[in-house]
Design a protein around this motif. Structure first.
Motif, PDB file in Angstrom:
ATOM      1  N   TRP A 374       7.410  -1.095   0.131  1.00 43.73           N
ATOM      2  CA  TRP A 374       6.511  -0.053  -0.303  1.00 43.73           C
ATOM      3  C   TRP A 374       5.406  -0.706  -0.869  1.00 43.73           C
ATOM      4  CZ3 TRP A 374       5.920   4.944   0.336  1.00 43.73           C
ATOM      5  CH2 TRP A 374       5.447   5.736  -0.527  1.00 43.73           C
ATOM      6  N   GLY A 375       5.690  -2.079  -1.555  1.00 43.82           N
ATOM      7  CA  GLY A 375       4.644  -2.695  -1.987  1.00 43.82           C
ATOM      8  C   GLY A 375       3.787  -3.491  -0.801  1.00 43.82           C
ATOM      9  N   PHE A 376       4.682  -3.900   0.203  1.00 42.06           N
ATOM     10  CA  PHE A 376       3.761  -4.403   1.209  1.00 42.06           C
ATOM     11  C   PHE A 376       3.040  -3.401   1.995  1.00 42.06           C
ATOM     12  CE2 PHE A 376       6.897  -8.016   1.209  1.00 42.06           C
ATOM     13  CZ  PHE A 376       5.906  -8.929   1.256  1.00 42.06           C
ATOM     14  N   ALA A 377       3.454  -1.893   2.076  1.00 42.00           N
ATOM     15  CA  ALA A 377       2.654  -1.154   2.724  1.00 42.00           C
ATOM     16  C   ALA A 377       1.529  -0.450   2.089  1.00 42.00           C
ATOM     17  CB  ALA A 377       3.854   0.202   2.886  1.00 42.00           C
ATOM     18  N   ARG A 378       1.721  -0.561   0.720  1.00 39.22           N
ATOM     19  CA  ARG A 378       0.347  -0.326   0.053  1.00 39.22           C
ATOM     20  C   ARG A 378      -0.450  -1.286   0.075  1.00 39.22           C
ATOM     21  NH1 ARG A 378       1.388   2.721  -5.653  1.00 39.22           N
ATOM     22  NH2 ARG A 378      -0.641   3.259  -5.425  1.00 39.22           N
ATOM     23  N   HIS A 379       0.000  -2.819  -0.007  1.00 43.51           N
ATOM     24  CA  HIS A 379      -1.087  -3.883   0.251  1.00 43.51           C
ATOM     25  C   HIS A 379      -1.745  -3.676   1.471  1.00 43.51           C
ATOM     26  CE1 HIS A 379      -2.728  -7.854  -0.410  1.00 43.51           C
ATOM     27  NE2 HIS A 379      -2.269  -7.865   0.569  1.00 43.51           N
ATOM     28  N   ARG A 380      -1.311  -3.158   2.502  1.00 45.24           N
ATOM     29  CA  ARG A 380      -1.650  -3.198   3.825  1.00 45.24           C
ATOM     30  C   ARG A 380      -2.358  -1.726   4.219  1.00 45.24           C
ATOM     31  NH1 ARG A 380      -2.228  -7.661   6.896  1.00 45.24           N
ATOM     32  NH2 ARG A 380      -1.734  -6.420   8.746  1.00 45.24           N
ATOM     33  N   HIS A 381      -2.464  -0.811   3.320  1.00 40.63           N
ATOM     34  CA  HIS A 381      -3.048   0.350   2.969  1.00 40.63           C
ATOM     35  C   HIS A 381      -2.562   1.424   3.851  1.00 40.63           C
ATOM     36  CE1 HIS A 381      -6.304  -1.617   0.759  1.00 40.63           C
ATOM     37  NE2 HIS A 381      -6.374  -2.611   1.963  1.00 40.63           N
ATOM     38  N   HIS A 382      -1.217   1.404   4.341  1.00 41.13           N
ATOM     39  CA  HIS A 382      -0.516   2.399   5.014  1.00 41.13           C
ATOM     40  C   HIS A 382      -0.875   3.787   4.482  1.00 41.13           C
ATOM     41  CE1 HIS A 382       2.041  -0.983   6.975  1.00 41.13           C
ATOM     42  NE2 HIS A 382       0.851  -1.223   7.082  1.00 41.13           N
ATOM     43  N   GLY A 383      -0.798   4.852   5.321  1.00 41.16           N
ATOM     44  CA  GLY A 383      -0.990   5.998   4.661  1.00 41.16           C
ATOM     45  C   GLY A 383       0.177   6.691   4.284  1.00 41.16           C
ATOM     46  N   TYR A 384       1.455   6.139   4.595  1.00 37.81           N
ATOM     47  CA  TYR A 384       2.633   7.012   4.083  1.00 37.81           C
ATOM     48  C   TYR A 384       2.922   6.331   2.718  1.00 37.81           C
ATOM     49  CZ  TYR A 384       4.910   2.500   5.835  1.00 37.81           C
ATOM     50  OH  TYR A 384       5.042   1.467   5.937  1.00 37.81           O
TER      51      TYR A 384
END
Length: 510
Positions: A374-384
């Protein structure tokens, strides 16, 4: 305007419809999120003439959205954050344009100012020039002033007057370089871009070393695949090295080859060594620890105080408190259940209950993969992964379920494995392995009362055979009958437990 942690700045054009009241509401939203308003103008007028349709009830704001995360995809992340914030305020607003502001810093050479004159008490005419140069290189003649820029700029900065006359500059000073960038043999990218390119070289080199370790220790069927993977990762590392500097492809490739060779040597070990320097398990565990730690840090640094108060603190306190209090008995309870015993049948010292609790808590580390991702996804600005201030409730619930399920499954596997080893050792007549303070031992059981008066539960006692003892708990001797493959419980006051050799008889004491 409140302070916000941000890594990127994105110029954003936002059209807000609805008139003066809604415009004032939008400005409050921008203020609350720490997004500076650069300016605004009516829709379809000024710079927007001929770009957007004129609308007197619509105003276009130019704001600077500040957000944490990577540069790649920050335009998408800024648009989602702005749209979500305005939607939460029940405003009709449209993000028309986003443009990242890249303000990277040039990597200037650093210089140290030193005194050309001889220090007091030293007669330069008697000093050897080599000694003087060596002392200068070691910083003995430095004035304490450090400069950045080209060589010419550094000389001019060194001879300029000190601001406000705070110091008296020496009459004769010069500068010496603190790095090799001034030579100009290679041209560097800006600071953050250089760090990203260096990270690619190191990342591909580590991947090549890891694949080489799996190729060296893996079975023959998959070894060619790992060899190909290692070669491909090594080629990517060298290719990334050629792009390490703006000018100087050969120098960058040479550095990449050195890094790749060093990591391969560390991973595979010296050529004369009997085995690899790293094992497959070490590679996997190390990669998992680094990835989970990095992901959690990326996640935590983006949380606001509201998320800490509403979600994180209750989660940590509830899990840390209840889990640690219960963890001391969970593994022992599962172990006892596997042997058809009750948890009270095992008298475990408190220190071992703490150790078993710590063991159970280590199982949580595997379930942290989800929040790390989740942290990597938020850092990469993933929509989900969510772009607003709130923490996704569905993911929060899934995280709790994953933690509870994962911990229970791992704890059950650990206890069952220990039970299987204990039963197998008892069947073979061997010493049984301990389990977090439970130390089964072979004993001979001598009745202190007639056999007909023995109180307990389980199969009939045979004093001629040794039993596996789990100790005495609450006045009850807890034994394991290897012939019946079930526990035997006797009143401790009615029997004597004598140490026995594994697999030996007891002589029929009666």
């Amino acid at each position: 305007m409140r302070r916000v942690l941000y890594d990127q700045r994105v110029l954003t054009l936002v059209e807000v419809r609805g008139g003066e009241r809604d415009w004032a509401g939008a400005e409050q939203v921008f203020e609350r999120h720490g997004w500076p308003v650069i300016g605004h103008e009516p829709c379809g007028e000024g710079r927007l003439s001929g770009v957007l349709e004129p609308d007197p009830a619509s105003r276009v704001y130019e704001i600077e959205v500040r957000l944490p995360g990577s540069l790649r995809g920050c335009d998408r992340g800024a648009a989602r954050r702005a749209a979500k914030a305005l939607r939460a305020a029940r405003l009709e607003a449209y993000v028309r344009r986003t443009e990242p502001l890249v303000r990277d810093r040039e990597m200037l050479s650093e210089w140290q100012v030193y005194n050309l004159g001889a220090p007091q008490g030293e007669r330069l005419v008697r000093a050897r020039r080599l000694v003087r140069r060596g002392a200068t290189a070691l910083g003995h003649h430095d004035t304490g002033t450090r400069l950045t820029g080209t060589q010419g700029e550094a000389l001019r900065l060194a001879h300029m007057a000190s601001p406000a006359g705070t110091t008296n500059a020496p009459p004769a000073v010069w500068v010496r370089p603190l790095d090799g960038r001034w030579r100009g043999t290679v041209r560097y990218w800006p600071e953050e871009e250089s760090a990203r390119r260096l990270a690619r070289v190191v990342g591909w080199s580590l991947a090549a070393a890891a694949a080489a370790v799996f190729a060296a220790g893996g079975p023959g069927g998959v070894r060619p695949l790992w060899v190909v993977a290692a070669a491909a990762a090594g080629a990517m590392a060298v290719h990334a090295g050629t792009r390490l500097f703006r000018e100087g492809r050969a120098a960058g490739a040479a550095l990449a080859v050195v890094a790749l060779g060093l990591l391969l040597t560390l991973g595979l070990g010296p050529l004369h060594a009997a085995g690899p320097g790293w094992t497959e398990q070490q590679v996997l565990v190390s990669a998992g620890i680094v990835a989970v730690t990095a992901g959690l840090w990326l996640l935590v640094r983006q949380w606001s105080w509201g998320e800490w108060a509403v979600w994180v603190v209750p989660l940590v306190l509830s899990l840390a408190g209840s889990t640690f209090l219960a963890a001391g008995s969970v593994l022992h309870a599962l172990y006892a259940d596997g042997l058809s015993l009750a948890p009270d049948d095992l008298d475990v010292p408190p220190v071992w209950q703490v150790v078993s609790a710590a063991k159970l808590l280590t199982f949580l580390s595997l379930t942290l993969v989800l929040p790390a991702w989740w942290g990597f996804a938020r850092h990469r600005h993933h929509g989900y992964a969510g772009t607003g201030e709130g923490f996704n409730v569905a993911v929060y619930v899934l995280l709790l379920i994953a933690i509870l399920t994962g911990v229970f499954g791992l704890a059950l596997h650990s206890a069952r494995q220990a039970v299987d080893r204990t039963v197998a050792a008892a069947t073979r007549g061997e010493d049984a392995p301990p389990y977090f303070g439970v130390e089964p031992a072979w004993v001979c059981v001598e009745p202190a009362v007639p056999a007909a008066l023995l109180s307990g539960e389980g199969p009939r006692l045979d004093p001629a055979r040794p039993y596996l003892s789990f100790g005495v708990a609450q006045g009850t001797a807890v034994l394991w009958d290897r012939a019946a493959r079930e526990p035997l419980k006797l009143a401790a006051a009615q029997v004597r437990l004598l140490p026995a050799e594994p697999g030996a008889g007891c002589g029929g004491a009666g």
